[in-house]
Design an enzyme around this catalytic site. Sequence first.
Site, PDB file in Angstrom:
ATOM      1  N   SER A 122     -19.303   4.684 -11.712  1.00 45.97           N
ATOM      2  CA  SER A 122     -17.888   4.368 -11.489  1.00 45.97           C
ATOM      3  C   SER A 122     -17.150   5.632 -11.118  1.00 45.97           C
ATOM      4  O   SER A 122     -17.661   6.726 -11.198  1.00 45.97           O
ATOM      5  CB  SER A 122     -17.296   3.737 -12.734  1.00 45.97           C
ATOM      6  OG  SER A 122     -17.505   4.577 -13.851  1.00 45.97           O
TER       7      SER A 122
ATOM      8  N   THR B  47      -5.062  -8.786 -21.534  1.00 47.17           N
ATOM      9  CA  THR B  47      -5.796  -8.371 -20.371  1.00 47.17           C
ATOM     10  C   THR B  47      -5.004  -7.366 -19.573  1.00 47.17           C
ATOM     11  O   THR B  47      -3.838  -7.565 -19.316  1.00 47.17           O
ATOM     12  CB  THR B  47      -5.985  -9.575 -19.465  1.00 47.17           C
ATOM     13  OG1 THR B  47      -6.347  -9.090 -18.193  1.00 47.17           O
ATOM     14  CG2 THR B  47      -4.692 -10.342 -19.298  1.00 47.17           C
TER      15      THR B  47
ATOM     16  N   ASN C 280     -21.757  -2.612 -13.792  1.00 41.44           N
ATOM     17  CA  ASN C 280     -21.451  -1.576 -14.770  1.00 41.44           C
ATOM     18  C   ASN C 280     -22.550  -0.563 -15.025  1.00 41.44           C
ATOM     19  O   ASN C 280     -22.310   0.450 -15.668  1.00 41.44           O
ATOM     20  CB  ASN C 280     -21.045  -2.231 -16.092  1.00 41.44           C
ATOM     21  CG  ASN C 280     -19.697  -2.903 -15.972  1.00 41.44           C
ATOM     22  OD1 ASN C 280     -18.712  -2.240 -15.673  1.00 41.44           O
ATOM     23  ND2 ASN C 280     -19.656  -4.206 -16.149  1.00 41.44           N
TER      24      ASN C 280
ATOM     25  N   GLU D 177     -16.292  -9.844 -14.590  1.00 43.74           N
ATOM     26  CA  GLU D 177     -17.358  -9.150 -13.875  1.00 43.74           C
ATOM     27  C   GLU D 177     -18.667  -9.933 -13.962  1.00 43.74           C
ATOM     28  O   GLU D 177     -19.183 -10.180 -15.040  1.00 43.74           O
ATOM     29  CB  GLU D 177     -17.510  -7.730 -14.427  1.00 43.74           C
ATOM     30  CG  GLU D 177     -16.310  -6.859 -14.026  1.00 43.74           C
ATOM     31  CD  GLU D 177     -16.357  -5.455 -14.584  1.00 43.74           C
ATOM     32  OE1 GLU D 177     -15.688  -4.581 -14.002  1.00 43.74           O
ATOM     33  OE2 GLU D 177     -17.041  -5.229 -15.591  1.00 43.74           O
TER      34      GLU D 177
ATOM     35  N   LYS E  37      -3.779  -8.655 -12.886  1.00 43.15           N
ATOM     36  CA  LYS E  37      -5.042  -8.075 -12.428  1.00 43.15           C
ATOM     37  C   LYS E  37      -5.944  -7.880 -13.637  1.00 43.15           C
ATOM     38  O   LYS E  37      -5.476  -7.747 -14.774  1.00 43.15           O
ATOM     39  CB  LYS E  37      -4.833  -6.751 -11.691  1.00 43.15           C
ATOM     40  CG  LYS E  37      -4.202  -5.632 -12.483  1.00 43.15           C
ATOM     41  CD  LYS E  37      -5.155  -4.719 -13.216  1.00 43.15           C
ATOM     42  CE  LYS E  37      -6.248  -4.176 -12.314  1.00 43.15           C
ATOM     43  NZ  LYS E  37      -7.161  -3.330 -13.154  1.00 43.15           N
TER      44      LYS E  37
END
Lengths: 408, 408
Positions: free
Chosen positions: B408, B193, B403, B280, B182
């Site tokens: 968030s 990652t 972002n 993203e 993920k």
Amino acid sequence: MELDRSPLARPFPELPHIDGVTLRVARAGYKTWERADLTFAELAEGTAVAGVFTKSACASSEVEMGREQIGQGRARALIVNAGNSNAFTGYRGREAVEQIVEQVAGALGCESEQVFVSSTGVIGVPLPKDKARSGVEAVLAAEPCGWEAAATAIGTTDTFTKGAHTSAMLGETRVELAGFIKGSGMIAPDMATMLGYIFTDAAVEPAFLQEMLSKANQASFSCITVDGDTSTSDTVLLFATGKAGNAPLAAWEDAGADAFYAALLQLCRELAQLVVRDGEGAQKFIEIAVTGAADDASARRIGLSIANSPLVKTAIAGGDANWGRVVMAVGKAGEPADRDRLSIGFGGTWAARDGQPLADYDEAPVAKHLEGQDIRIDVDLGIGDGRATVWTCDLTHGYISINADYRS
Amino acid sequence: MELDRSPLARPFPELPHIDGVTLRVARAGYKTWERADLTFAELAEGTAVAGVFTKSACASSEVEMGREQIGQGRARALIVNAGNSNAFTGYRGREAVEQIVEQVAGALGCESEQVFVSSTGVIGVPLPKDKARSGVEAVLAAEPCGWEAAATAIGTTDTFTKGAHTSAMLGETRVELAGFIKGSGMIAPDMATMLGYIFTDAAVEPAFLQEMLSKANQASFSCITVDGDTSTSDTVLLFATGKAGNAPLAAWEDAGADAFYAALLQLCRELAQLVVRDGEGAQKFIEIAVTGAADDASARRIGLSIANSPLVKTAIAGGDANWGRVVMAVGKAGEPADRDRLSIGFGGTWAARDGQPLADYDEAPVAKHLEGQDIRIDVDLGIGDGRATVWTCDLTHGYISINADYRS
């Protein structure tokens, strides 16, 4: 594409006359702009010069020659071409710079190594020699102009013209310092920002002038970043004509050296911050103060890690007090840090202390602070005495639009 | 905010059964998601484990404990919590992880150091112990599930579920390798990652398993970047159950070691690239091949300097073959380079050779290539034999929207 004026812009100030400096501008026509794009500063005989240049391994011929010339410490002329950086153009680029230097040195009757050239603009197109030759001819014949005209002529994607000044008392002698600068994108510290020029009438020995500029650079131009990208042409030059008549400064012990350095540092910081205020797409000016680091250099690297983090920059753009992203940026900096001693605050309010969110953290004043244009982030590492302050801007749709939606 | 599926998404493949691995998922309710958010992999006794973790100085308790546990080389269970990274939560975060480890070790009757825990999600909120306890209880009692269910349950802002598999022949024995991963933002190499898990039925000694994973990591997870930001939770774990029955691999000289490593490297690269494909805001997948560098490590750093440059990434987003920005990114990398030997190409067409734009450069095929979704940039330094390939995505308005425009 017509760029809107940055919302963080500052008006161009009234700059004082610096005895020994004569400015002229002309139009060489490097781009289709209907404005002057060639700036010439003639400097009195005996002018001392200091410079800092990009550390890029792919620097332009202008930077390469500047690095070679700066050692001898004296300057008679500065030429700045706007609209073409002449970077990555091989021997043809080098020939164009040499032609300009010879032409100006011939006209002034000075050594060619005392003629400094900068260029800024598109990468990869050799500076056209014919345009340069007729442009230099025109600028040598032009009437003197003021600071703002010169500062405007060095701009490229800048949305406002940037200048600043200060003064210092060296014993009984007042000396003036004035400077202008350009830069908006491809701004990252190593050393600095695009092109900046500072002039003073103080008398300073070249070696000491260089020492002071290098030191001031570490706390000003090397503490800003817009996008973490380092230009191939970054240059800051400092010219001291000596016309103020003070006893020449040659060492830190000399009377007035501290006062001059303080004034120089203030001016460098002001100019550096103006570049951040014109950062591509910037809506907010961000000051990041790092304390408690292992040492000052470590504090600066941590500050720049935060300032270059796209996740921190987009959070500020969105008015989000996302201190978790600040933790992330501290963690990735590769510098000494202890998660359980780390504290983070916004606008004077601590959000997290000693590695944990504050139990009684009141987000209201922080949210209010983040609505403003001038943002302050405090980071305390809690492990030493190192400190540094760095400056950046937020990352917005404007940055993407400027750099992706339109072909350069 | 509902995120659109990445245009670069790949379908979840059919993964083979790995003998010795049993997967289960449950809903702990860490967020308001109406889906499973707790994943459990039960591993056969004797399973060897290897791991690489973020180098962040502010790593989560999960990562700290993982670093401590990995040395003994054996694993019986993996627990992954999604929706809360438990990073920067002090002793309360640590206690939550210890509770999970004790609970699982008690149920399986194994050593607690053989239970590995990862968490991903928001930073700064201690993982709630009550939800963790009932979630673990539920997952221990759950029916086994398939790969896709497990891979989906570890996701957070991911827009698609990511898995890959391969196989290798170790002499006469076929071994299977399967993995899921993920990650979408806060992706930068150091090491890797977010969270990735690889399972194989091969028999491999733990020390050699670790050696192979560390080596493969250098050419896969450490060669990707989305935004240059490094997570506090990055973890890749590799479990080898040994159920295939091959003679255990313990050194590079062993028959089959090369075949197994080749398969492992391929799988790591495939998983790493899937993360970039979910970067993203990504609209384009970018492969950057660097050759002719001083050495391989230098080539990788130059590749990542290009891959992390917002000016290069926005140029690709805009379909702009702006090789001047690639020159800039090479120059700022701090690695050996010679401007006058540098060559740059897009999609197989050289735009610049030996420090100069090509006189007969035909931009048409390059422009056509840049209209596509899979972009290739070639950079030849011309000074040595070092080479590396890195992968990234473009920088678009989508990244800013994800972002900055939403809290968030």
